[in-house]
Design a protein around this motif. Structure first.
Motif, PDB file in Angstrom:
ATOM      1  N   ILE A  19       0.853  -1.187   0.000  1.00  0.00           N
ATOM      2  CA  ILE A  19       0.000   0.000   0.000  1.00  0.00           C
ATOM      3  C   ILE A  19       0.889   1.237   0.000  1.00  0.00           C
ATOM      4  N   ARG A  20       0.617   2.109  -0.909  1.00  0.00           N
ATOM      5  CA  ARG A  20       1.343   3.378  -0.983  1.00  0.00           C
ATOM      6  C   ARG A  20       0.354   4.484  -0.624  1.00  0.00           C
ATOM      7  N   TRP A  21       0.467   5.002   0.581  1.00  0.00           N
ATOM      8  CA  TRP A  21      -0.441   6.046   1.040  1.00  0.00           C
ATOM      9  C   TRP A  21      -0.108   7.344   0.341  1.00  0.00           C
ATOM     10  N   SER A  22      -1.134   8.028  -0.086  1.00  0.00           N
ATOM     11  CA  SER A  22      -0.904   9.319  -0.729  1.00  0.00           C
ATOM     12  C   SER A  22      -0.492  10.338   0.327  1.00  0.00           C
ATOM     13  N   ARG A  23       0.307  11.269  -0.088  1.00  0.00           N
ATOM     14  CA  ARG A  23       0.765  12.315   0.817  1.00  0.00           C
ATOM     15  C   ARG A  23       0.056  13.602   0.436  1.00  0.00           C
TER      16      ARG A  23
END
Length: 118
Positions: A19-23
Motif C-alpha cells: 500500500i502506498r499512502w498518498s501524501r
C-alpha cells in the motif's frame, strides 16, 4: 547462491502490492493550517480582550473583540474557499465555511449580550 555470493530471496511474489499512502500536497496542509490560525484569531483573541465570564465590558473592547471574531472568520472562509477551488470538492467548502459562519453568529450574540448586560 548466485555467482556474486548473495542469496536470492526465495519468498513468493506478493498477492497484493504494498500500500502506498498518498501524501497531502504542502499547499493543502498550509491552507488547513491557515484555517486553524483563523479559528484561533476568531475564538481565542476575543476571549483575551473580553473575559467570557464578564456580564458587561467597555463597548470599545467588545467591538474590538467582535472585529477579531469577524477577521478570523474571514480568514477561515478564505482558506476554505481556496482549498475548495484547488480540490474541487464542495465538502471542503462546507466543512470550512459552516464553522466560520457559526463563529460570526456566536460573536454577534455575545457582542449584543455584553453591550446590553443581559
Amino acid at each position: 547462491m548466485t555467482p556474486s555470493g548473495r542469496q536470492e530471496d526465495a519468498s513468493p511474489a506478493r498477492a497484493q502490492p504494498p500500500i502506498r499512502w498518498s501524501r497531502p500536497h504542502p499547499v493543502s496542509v498550509a491552507l488547513v493550517a491557515l484555517w486553524a490560525v483563523g479559528a484561533f484569531i476568531a475564538l481565542f483573541v476575543p476571549a483575551l480582550l473580553v473575559s467570557p465570564g464578564a456580564e458587561t465590558a467597555p463597548p470599545r473592547d467588545v467591538w474590538t473583540a467582535f472585529g477579531f471574531t469577524v477577521a478570523g472568520a474571514i480568514v477561515m472562509i478564505l482558506a476554505s474557499v481556496v482549498l475548495w477551488r484547488r480540490r474541487d470538492d464542495a465538502a471542503v467548502l462546507i466543512m470550512g465555511g459552516i464553522p466560520a459562519f457559526a463563529t460570526i453568529v456566536g460573536g454577534a450574540i455575545l457582542t449584543a449580550s455584553r453591550l446590553t448586560g443581559t
